[in-house]
Design a protein around this motif. Structure first.
Motif, PDB file in Angstrom:
ATOM      1  N   CYS A 187     -11.748   1.853  -6.211  1.00 20.41           N
ATOM      2  CA  CYS A 187     -11.976   1.871  -7.665  1.00 20.41           C
ATOM      3  C   CYS A 187     -13.106   2.817  -8.040  1.00 20.41           C
ATOM      4  N   PHE A 188     -14.185   2.743  -7.285  1.00 22.29           N
ATOM      5  CA  PHE A 188     -15.346   3.568  -7.621  1.00 22.29           C
ATOM      6  C   PHE A 188     -14.972   5.050  -7.599  1.00 22.29           C
ATOM      7  N   ARG A 189     -14.312   5.474  -6.543  1.00 17.48           N
ATOM      8  CA  ARG A 189     -13.949   6.900  -6.433  1.00 17.48           C
ATOM      9  C   ARG A 189     -12.900   7.271  -7.493  1.00 17.48           C
ATOM     10  N   ALA A 222      -4.121   2.799  -6.041  1.00 20.66           N
ATOM     11  CA  ALA A 222      -5.131   1.774  -6.332  1.00 20.66           C
ATOM     12  C   ALA A 222      -4.489   0.505  -6.883  1.00 20.66           C
ATOM     13  N   LYS A 223      -3.508   0.658  -7.782  1.00 16.85           N
ATOM     14  CA  LYS A 223      -2.829  -0.527  -8.348  1.00 16.85           C
ATOM     15  C   LYS A 223      -2.125  -1.286  -7.225  1.00 16.85           C
ATOM     16  N   ARG A 224      -1.388  -0.551  -6.406  1.00 18.82           N
ATOM     17  CA  ARG A 224      -0.610  -1.184  -5.336  1.00 18.82           C
ATOM     18  C   ARG A 224      -1.527  -1.909  -4.353  1.00 18.82           C
ATOM     19  N   ASN A 225      -2.539  -1.211  -3.880  1.00  9.86           N
ATOM     20  CA  ASN A 225      -3.424  -1.798  -2.875  1.00  9.86           C
ATOM     21  C   ASN A 225      -4.188  -2.996  -3.431  1.00  9.86           C
ATOM     22  N   ASN A 226      -4.773  -2.807  -4.603  1.00 13.16           N
ATOM     23  CA  ASN A 226      -5.718  -3.813  -5.090  1.00 13.16           C
ATOM     24  C   ASN A 226      -5.019  -5.093  -5.547  1.00 13.16           C
ATOM     25  N   VAL A 227      -3.822  -4.949  -6.122  1.00 13.90           N
ATOM     26  CA  VAL A 227      -3.123  -6.172  -6.555  1.00 13.90           C
ATOM     27  C   VAL A 227      -2.633  -6.951  -5.325  1.00 13.90           C
ATOM     28  N   GLY A 283      -3.054   1.800 -18.144  1.00 16.05           N
ATOM     29  CA  GLY A 283      -2.927   0.367 -17.853  1.00 16.05           C
ATOM     30  C   GLY A 283      -3.090   0.067 -16.369  1.00 16.05           C
ATOM     31  N   ARG A 284      -2.489   0.896 -15.531  1.00 18.90           N
ATOM     32  CA  ARG A 284      -2.579   0.664 -14.072  1.00 18.90           C
ATOM     33  C   ARG A 284      -4.012   0.844 -13.575  1.00 18.90           C
ATOM     34  N   TYR A 285      -4.735   1.769 -14.198  1.00 14.16           N
ATOM     35  CA  TYR A 285      -6.150   1.967 -13.842  1.00 14.16           C
ATOM     36  C   TYR A 285      -6.934   0.667 -14.113  1.00 14.16           C
ATOM     37  N   ALA A 286      -6.705   0.090 -15.273  1.00 17.20           N
ATOM     38  CA  ALA A 286      -7.420  -1.147 -15.638  1.00 17.20           C
ATOM     39  C   ALA A 286      -7.056  -2.280 -14.678  1.00 17.20           C
ATOM     40  N   ILE A 287      -5.778  -2.323 -14.282  1.00 14.73           N
ATOM     41  CA  ILE A 287      -5.337  -3.388 -13.368  1.00 14.73           C
ATOM     42  C   ILE A 287      -5.980  -3.230 -11.994  1.00 14.73           C
ATOM     43  N   ALA A 288      -6.117  -1.987 -11.529  1.00 12.18           N
ATOM     44  CA  ALA A 288      -6.726  -1.764 -10.207  1.00 12.18           C
ATOM     45  C   ALA A 288      -8.122  -2.392 -10.158  1.00 12.18           C
ATOM     46  N   TRP A 289      -8.890  -2.217 -11.223  1.00 12.28           N
ATOM     47  CA  TRP A 289     -10.225  -2.824 -11.286  1.00 12.28           C
ATOM     48  C   TRP A 289     -10.127  -4.330 -11.520  1.00 12.28           C
ATOM     49  N   GLY A 290      -9.230  -4.727 -12.406  1.00 11.65           N
ATOM     50  CA  GLY A 290      -9.120  -6.144 -12.744  1.00 11.65           C
ATOM     51  C   GLY A 290      -8.792  -6.994 -11.528  1.00 11.65           C
ATOM     52  N   ALA A 291      -7.911  -6.474 -10.686  1.00 10.94           N
ATOM     53  CA  ALA A 291      -7.506  -7.235  -9.494  1.00 10.94           C
ATOM     54  C   ALA A 291      -8.709  -7.533  -8.605  1.00 10.94           C
ATOM     55  N   MET A 332     -13.190  -4.379 -17.040  1.00  8.91           N
ATOM     56  CA  MET A 332     -11.876  -4.975 -16.745  1.00  8.91           C
ATOM     57  C   MET A 332     -11.974  -5.907 -15.530  1.00  8.91           C
ATOM     58  N   GLN A 333     -12.780  -5.490 -14.551  1.00 13.50           N
ATOM     59  CA  GLN A 333     -13.007  -6.336 -13.373  1.00 13.50           C
ATOM     60  C   GLN A 333     -13.550  -7.704 -13.792  1.00 13.50           C
ATOM     61  N   GLU A 334     -14.537  -7.675 -14.663  1.00  9.02           N
ATOM     62  CA  GLU A 334     -15.156  -8.946 -15.068  1.00  9.02           C
ATOM     63  C   GLU A 334     -14.193  -9.789 -15.904  1.00  9.02           C
ATOM     64  N   LEU A 335     -13.438  -9.137 -16.800  1.00  8.33           N
ATOM     65  CA  LEU A 335     -12.497  -9.910 -17.626  1.00  8.33           C
ATOM     66  C   LEU A 335     -11.456 -10.595 -16.752  1.00  8.33           C
ATOM     67  N   GLU A 336     -10.960  -9.878 -15.741  1.00 12.62           N
ATOM     68  CA  GLU A 336      -9.921 -10.495 -14.892  1.00 12.62           C
ATOM     69  C   GLU A 336     -10.526 -11.503 -13.920  1.00 12.62           C
ATOM     70  N   ARG A 337     -11.840 -11.405 -13.673  1.00  9.21           N
ATOM     71  CA  ARG A 337     -12.499 -12.482 -12.933  1.00  9.21           C
ATOM     72  C   ARG A 337     -12.359 -13.775 -13.733  1.00  9.21           C
ATOM     73  N   GLY A 338     -12.359 -13.641 -15.055  1.00 13.16           N
ATOM     74  CA  GLY A 338     -12.116 -14.810 -15.903  1.00 13.16           C
ATOM     75  C   GLY A 338     -10.662 -15.224 -15.832  1.00 13.16           C
TER      76      GLY A 338
END
Ligand code: TGC
Ligand code: FAD
Length: 387
Positions: free
Chosen positions: A302-304, A322-327, A245-253, A82-88
């Motif tokens: 994210c890792f933890r 994680a969602k709040r912080n990372n976005v 969904g929020r888990y995926a967003i935390a990484w995507g951000a 998800m991180q890589e996809l949102e890098r796109g």
């Protein structure tokens, strides 16, 4: 040259061979297939549907499922993807994480054996697209107040209502519609082509432009009683999906922030003002340090979180943190990068403004920054401050 990653604290040493392989494969896909076309998609306001078979081929749909043709990857590998996809682009991550966490997950978790057989293989192979209808024009942060209703009519349910701001709405072959039956929230599978069901694209967005966002209209929409998701009742059904969904967003951000950071560093090194690269100015360096520091902290979160999720211990409140912080972090980084790029930073020839605009949506969707704050505030104090 492809993206080489941002890894100041040597997290790569903690990832397994398989996690790195998956991350690197998606990274290459984004470099080769997403970045060359994303500017046009964003400008045209279209989701690039030609990528769907490729996303499916990479095993990114139903990615964590071991059944129905899913790749069965672990939570960290999924997060890295998800991180890589949102890098796109956020729109590519959205397509994928909605299909996974908000469509495949509820069918798998709450669906009947027949519903699973009918939909999961097609959704996982990318032959069918799904969407998740929770939000309504008058009810966003407070979905419990939804007005969409279902009534029994012999072997059918009749659905009436409108869902707004729905990702994948006009692409979807099937919509998971949340509606009240006898005053209790239930999930229904509504198939495209059903009489009384239609969708429309939301135009003129200035954010998430490469994502398909629309409305779902249910007007005396008659569906067979077998289309009710039997396994859950109440708001906890959709909220369980939102944990995914929020888990995926935390990484995507993190991915979006990485893209902005990389762009800002490269630009600052080559852009000359006052006879020096702007990277040599302390004020510019301070911004780069701020970005790298915040990205690193978010990566560790994210890792933890991924470790906890993998063993079934990730709590919804930890996902909210994680969602709040990372976005918020990613939005801050995108704005800093845009600033470092000066006037060039406002064009789509660079990535930062696109990420910045997308992240304004990500800040709102799947529970706004305020809502995540209040979820955490309630956990800390035991006092509910929503109402
Ligand atoms: P509340 O009384 O707190 O809870 C109702 C029931 O749900 C349970 N619950 C959860 N269960 C699982 N996971 C969670 N995270 C849960 N949070 C709560 C709770 O225990 C209770 O269960 P029970 O058995 O007692 O009934 O509900 P509330 O009405 O007070 O609302 C709480 C609030 C405000 C936190 C919630 O409504 C909320 O999260 N609002 C935000 C709405 C939202 O996030 N919408 C997202 C729509 S989908 C989307 O945006 C996709 S974007 C596409 C993309 O990813 O790009
Ligand atoms: P509101 O709830 O009206 O909030 C407006 C403001 O008030 C915000 O700042 C909010 O934080 C604040 N606020 C609200 N309540 C409180 C409170 N109690 N305390 C403090 N502040 C408060 N939904 C779906 O169901 N499926 C999808 O696929 C989907 N995809 C989306 C894609 C995009 C691009 C966007 C932008 C949205 C999407 N949404 C989707 C909708 C999204 O989940 C909602 O926009 C979000 O939940 C917020 O609801 P709202 O927009 O109605 O804002």
């Amino acid at each position: 040259m492809g993206f080489s990653g941002v890894d100041y604290f040597g997290l790569d040493d903690l990832f397994t061979h398989e996690q790195k392989l998956i991350r690197n494969t998606v990274r290459q896909f984004v470099d080769e297939e997403v970045l060359p076309i994303i500017k046009e998609s964003f400008e045209a306001g279209h989701f690039p549907t030609q990528l769907i078979p490729k996303i499916a081929e990479l095993g990114l749909l139903g990615a964590t499922l071991k059944e129905y043709g899913g790749a069965g990857i672990d939570a960290i590998a999924y997060g890295l993807a998800m991180q890589e996809l949102e890098r796109g682009d956020s729109g590519i991550r959205s397509f994928c994480s909605v299909q996974n966490g908000l469509v495949i997950y509820p069918i798998y978790t709450f669906g009947s054996p027949e519903q699973k057989e009918r939909w999961l293989p097609k959704l996982i192979q990318g032959e069918a697209v799904g969407c998740f209808g929770l939000t309504e024009p008058e009810h966003g942060s407070d979905p419990g107040a939804m007005e969409t209703v279902a009534e029994r009519d012999g072997n059918y349910f009749i659905l009436n209502g409108t869902k707004a701001w729905i990702t994948n709405a006009t692409l979807a072959h099937v919509a998971i519609v949340w509606a009240k039956l006898d005053g209790v929230i239930r999930g229904f599978l509504v198939e495209r082509g059903t009489k009384g069901f239609s969708t429309a694209k939301i135009e003129h967005k200035m954010s998430a432009r490469a994502s398909d966002t629309g409305e779902l209209y249910l007007h005396d929409c008659r569906i067979p009683k077998e289309n009710l998701l039997p396994g859950v009742e109440g708001l906890k059904g959709p909220l369980m999906c939102l944990n995914q969904g929020r888990y995926a967003i935390a990484w995507g951000a993190v991915g979006a922030a990485m893209a902005c950071y990389e762009e800002a560093v490269e630009y600052a090194k080559q852009r000359v003002q006052f006879d020096k690269p702007i990277a040599s100015f302390q004020l510019v360096q301070e911004k780069l340090v701020e970005m790298l520091t915040e990205i690193t902290k978010a990566q560790l979160v994210c890792f933890r979180l991924g470790q906890l999720k993998e063993v079934g211990k990730g709590k919804p409140v930890q996902i909210s943190l994680a969602k709040r912080n990372n976005v918020a972090m990613a939005l801050h980084c995108a704005r800093l990068a845009r600033d470092i790029l000066g006037a060039n930073g406002i064009t789509l020839d660079y990535q930062s403004i696109r990420h910045m605009l997308n992240l304004e949506s990500v800040y709102t969707l799947e529970g706004t920054d305020h809502i995540q704050t209040l979820i955490l505030g309630q956990d800390i104090t035991g006092i509910q401050a929503f109402k």
